[in-house]
Scaffold this motif. Structure first.
Motif, PDB file in Angstrom:
ATOM      1  N   ALA A 299       0.854  -1.189   0.000  1.00  0.00           N
ATOM      2  CA  ALA A 299       0.000   0.000   0.000  1.00  0.00           C
ATOM      3  C   ALA A 299       0.886   1.235   0.000  1.00  0.00           C
ATOM      4  N   GLU A 300       0.360   2.323  -0.548  1.00  0.00           N
ATOM      5  CA  GLU A 300       1.111   3.575  -0.581  1.00  0.00           C
ATOM      6  C   GLU A 300       0.688   4.467   0.587  1.00  0.00           C
ATOM      7  N   LEU A 301       1.679   5.037   1.247  1.00  0.00           N
ATOM      8  CA  LEU A 301       1.428   5.903   2.398  1.00  0.00           C
ATOM      9  C   LEU A 301       2.054   7.258   2.117  1.00  0.00           C
ATOM     10  N   LYS A 302       1.266   8.322   2.248  1.00  0.00           N
ATOM     11  CA  LYS A 302       1.770   9.667   2.007  1.00  0.00           C
ATOM     12  C   LYS A 302       2.461  10.185   3.267  1.00  0.00           C
ATOM     13  N   ILE A 303       3.716  10.570   3.132  1.00  0.00           N
ATOM     14  CA  ILE A 303       4.488  11.118   4.252  1.00  0.00           C
ATOM     15  C   ILE A 303       4.528  12.644   4.110  1.00  0.00           C
ATOM     16  N   PRO A 304       3.881  13.364   5.003  1.00  0.00           N
ATOM     17  CA  PRO A 304       3.890  14.830   4.896  1.00  0.00           C
ATOM     18  C   PRO A 304       5.290  15.384   5.176  1.00  0.00           C
ATOM     19  N   ALA A 305       5.616  16.532   4.567  1.00  0.00           N
ATOM     20  CA  ALA A 305       6.892  17.193   4.839  1.00  0.00           C
ATOM     21  C   ALA A 305       6.960  17.575   6.321  1.00  0.00           C
ATOM     22  N   GLY A 306       8.118  17.345   6.914  1.00  0.00           N
ATOM     23  CA  GLY A 306       8.301  17.681   8.325  1.00  0.00           C
ATOM     24  C   GLY A 306       7.823  16.605   9.278  1.00  0.00           C
ATOM     25  N   THR A 307       7.621  15.389   8.787  1.00  0.00           N
ATOM     26  CA  THR A 307       7.202  14.280   9.659  1.00  0.00           C
ATOM     27  C   THR A 307       8.265  14.020  10.731  1.00  0.00           C
ATOM     28  N   GLN A 308       7.818  13.918  11.963  1.00  0.00           N
ATOM     29  CA  GLN A 308       8.735  13.734  13.077  1.00  0.00           C
ATOM     30  C   GLN A 308       8.923  12.257  13.428  1.00  0.00           C
ATOM     31  N   ASN A 309      10.024  11.983  14.077  1.00  0.00           N
ATOM     32  CA  ASN A 309      10.306  10.616  14.531  1.00  0.00           C
ATOM     33  C   ASN A 309       9.207  10.155  15.495  1.00  0.00           C
ATOM     34  N   GLY A 310       8.709   8.935  15.312  1.00  0.00           N
ATOM     35  CA  GLY A 310       7.665   8.384  16.174  1.00  0.00           C
ATOM     36  C   GLY A 310       6.264   8.646  15.681  1.00  0.00           C
ATOM     37  N   THR A 311       6.098   9.421  14.618  1.00  0.00           N
ATOM     38  CA  THR A 311       4.758   9.670  14.066  1.00  0.00           C
ATOM     39  C   THR A 311       4.134   8.346  13.617  1.00  0.00           C
ATOM     40  N   THR A 312       2.846   8.162  13.953  1.00  0.00           N
ATOM     41  CA  THR A 312       2.151   6.918  13.615  1.00  0.00           C
ATOM     42  C   THR A 312       0.987   7.209  12.669  1.00  0.00           C
ATOM     43  N   PHE A 313       0.911   6.445  11.597  1.00  0.00           N
ATOM     44  CA  PHE A 313      -0.166   6.574  10.616  1.00  0.00           C
ATOM     45  C   PHE A 313      -1.064   5.342  10.696  1.00  0.00           C
ATOM     46  N   ARG A 314      -2.361   5.561  10.425  1.00  0.00           N
ATOM     47  CA  ARG A 314      -3.305   4.451  10.466  1.00  0.00           C
ATOM     48  C   ARG A 314      -3.826   4.107   9.077  1.00  0.00           C
ATOM     49  N   LEU A 315      -3.792   2.823   8.759  1.00  0.00           N
ATOM     50  CA  LEU A 315      -4.395   2.313   7.534  1.00  0.00           C
ATOM     51  C   LEU A 315      -5.673   1.587   7.925  1.00  0.00           C
ATOM     52  N   ARG A 316      -6.805   2.214   7.688  1.00  0.00           N
ATOM     53  CA  ARG A 316      -8.089   1.656   8.131  1.00  0.00           C
ATOM     54  C   ARG A 316      -8.415   0.336   7.429  1.00  0.00           C
TER      55      ARG A 316
END
Length: 378
Positions: A299-316
Motif C-alpha cells: 500500500a502507498e502511504l503519504k508522508i507529509p513534509a516535516g514528519t517527526q520521529n515516532g509519528t504513527t499513521f493508520r491504515l483503516r
C-alpha cells in the motif's frame, strides 16, 4: 492461610453457577467417603469442596466471599456454628442438598436409579492438539491436516471387549445393577460396582485384539478448517474426534489450541497490526510517498513534509479480521527517522552548510523544547 474456594473446585473466579455445580459434582464424587473408605485425606477434601460449593453456589454468599474471603464464614460468622456456611450440619448435608436424596441412598439418587450417569462416565477422554500457524494463515483462514494418536473402538469386538462369538454376562457382584449398596446406621449408601465399574456386566472371554478393554490405539489423520481471525490461545472443538469410551461409550472431543508464530514485520494487538518503518531523514523533511507492506500486499502511504520521529499513521481496515464478525482491525505504521552513520567528506561538507544555513549551531534543539527547559530551571 485459608484455601481458595475457586481453586478447591477447580474453576475460575468468573465461572457460572452451572460450571460451579458441574465442578462440585466431579469433586464430590471423587472424594466422597463411601468411595474412599478409611481415607482421612479424602474425607477432609470432601468437607472442603462441599463447604466451597455451599458458599459459591449462593449468589449473596459468593459476593461476600469475593469481597472478604473465607474469613467471613469462619468462627460462626455469616455461616453459623462450625464454619459451614448456610447452617449445614456437615458436608454430607451439602451433598444431599445438591444431589437430591431420594429414597435409595445418596449415590443411587445421584445415578438416578439407572445407568445414565454411568454411560456418561464411560465417555472417552477429550484430547488436545497444539497447532502452530503463521500470521498470514490466521488472517485468511487455512485448512490444516494433523496427525495424532487416539484410542478407538476395537474393530474385532466393536467396543464390547468380548471375544467374537461370546457375550458379556451379568456381573456376579452387583447382579447387573451396576451398583453395590451398604448400610451405615440409618443410611443406605450406593456406589459403582468395583467389579464391572458400573456397567452391570462383565466380559466372559476377553477379546484377544484389545485384551477386553474394547479400545485399540490408532494414528489418525484429520483435516480441519481454521477460520480467519484466530489468535494464540483460540480453542477449536472437533466433536467426536477424541478417544473412544469404554465398552462402546461415546467418543470424546478433540480441541485444537492455536499458536500464531511471531512475524518478522508485524506485531498484533487484538485485531490491529503494528509495524515500524525506518525512513531517510530527507523523506521525513521533504515529504513524499512511501510503499508499506500489508498482509494482503503493498500500500502507498503519504508522508507529509516535516514528519517527526515516532509519528504513527493508520491504515483503516488493513488489520486482522474479527473471529466473530465481518469487521476488520486497522494497521498502524510507526515512523522512525534513519540517521545516516557513514557520510562521505562531500556529504559532511554539504550537511554542515545546510546546518549553518538553518542556524543549527547556535540552536541545536527546537525552540519549544528550549522554552520548557528554561521553565524547568526557573
Amino acid at each position: 492461610m485459608a484455601e481458595d474456594f475457586y481453586k478447591l473446585l477447580g474453576v475460575e473466579k468468573t465461572a457460572s453457577v452451572e460450571e460451579i455445580k458441574k465442578a462440585y459434582r466431579k469433586q464430590a464424587m471423587k472424594y466422597h467417603p463411601d468411595r474412599n473408605p478409611g481415607n482421612k485425606e479424602a474425607e477432609e477434601m470432601f468437607k472442603k469442596v462441599s463447604n466451597a460449593y455451599e458458599v459459591l453456589s449462593d449468589p449473596k454468599k459468593r459476593a461476600t466471599y469475593d469481597q472478604f474471603g473465607a474469613a467471613a464464614f469462619e468462627n460462626g460468622g455469616m455461616g453459623g456454628p462450625g464454619g459451614m456456611a448456610g447452617g449445614f450440619r456437615d458436608a454430607s448435608d451439602v451433598f444431599r442438598e445438591f444431589f437430591g436424596g431420594r429414597g435409595g441412598g445418596i449415590f443411587e439418587s445421584f445415578f438416578g436409579g439407572g445407568h445414565a450417569d454411568e454411560e456418561e462416565d464411560r465417555r472417552g477422554n477429550d484430547l488436545r492438539f497444539d497447532l502452530e500457524i503463521s500470521l498470514e494463515e490466521a488472517a485468511s483462514g487455512v485448512e490444516k491436516t494433523i496427525k495424532y494418536r487416539r484410542h478407538v473402538q476395537c474393530p474385532t469386538c466393536h467396543g464390547s471387549g468380548a471375544e467374537p462369538g461370546t457375550k458379556r454376562k451379568t456381573c456376579p457382584t452387583c447382579k447387573g445393577r451396576g451398583q453395590v449398596t451398604s448400610s451405615n446406621g440409618f443410611f443406605r449408601m450406593s456406589r459403582p460396582c468395583p467389579t464391572c465399574r458400573g456397567s452391570g456386566s462383565v466380559v466372559e472371554k476377553p477379546c484377544r485384539n484389545c485384551g477386553g478393554s474394547g479400545v485399540v490405539l490408532e494414528t489418525r489423520s484429520l483435516t480441519k478448517r481454521i477460520p480467519a481471525g484466530v489468535s494464540t490461545g483460540t480453542r477449536l472443538r472437533s466433536a467426536g474426534d477424541g478417544e473412544a469410551g469404554e465398552f462402546g461409550g461415546e467418543y470424546g472431543d478433540l480441541y485444537l489450541v492455536i499458536h500464531v508464530k511471531p512475524h518478522d514485520l508485524f506485531e498484533r494487538d487484538g485485531d490491529d497490526l503494528f509495524c515500524t518503518i525506518p525512513i531517510k531523514f530527507t523523506l521525513a523533511a521533504l515529504g513524499g510517498t512511501l510503499e508499506v507492506p500489508t498482509l494482503t500486499g503493498r500500500a502507498e502511504l503519504k508522508i507529509p513534509a516535516g514528519t517527526q520521529n515516532g509519528t504513527t499513521f493508520r491504515l483503516r481496515g488493513m488489520g486482522m479480521p474479527s473471529l466473530r464478525g465481518n469487521a476488520k482491525g486497522d494497521q498502524y505504521v510507526r515512523i522512525e527517522i534513519d540517521v545516516p552513520k557513514n557520510l562521505s567528506a562531500d556529504q559532511k561538507e554539504r550537511l554542515a552548510a545546510f546546518a549553518e544555513s538553518c542556524g543549527d549551531k547556535e540552536k541545536p534543539v527546537s525552540e519549544s523544547w528550549m522554552e520548557r527547559f528554561k521553565n524547568f530551571f526557573k
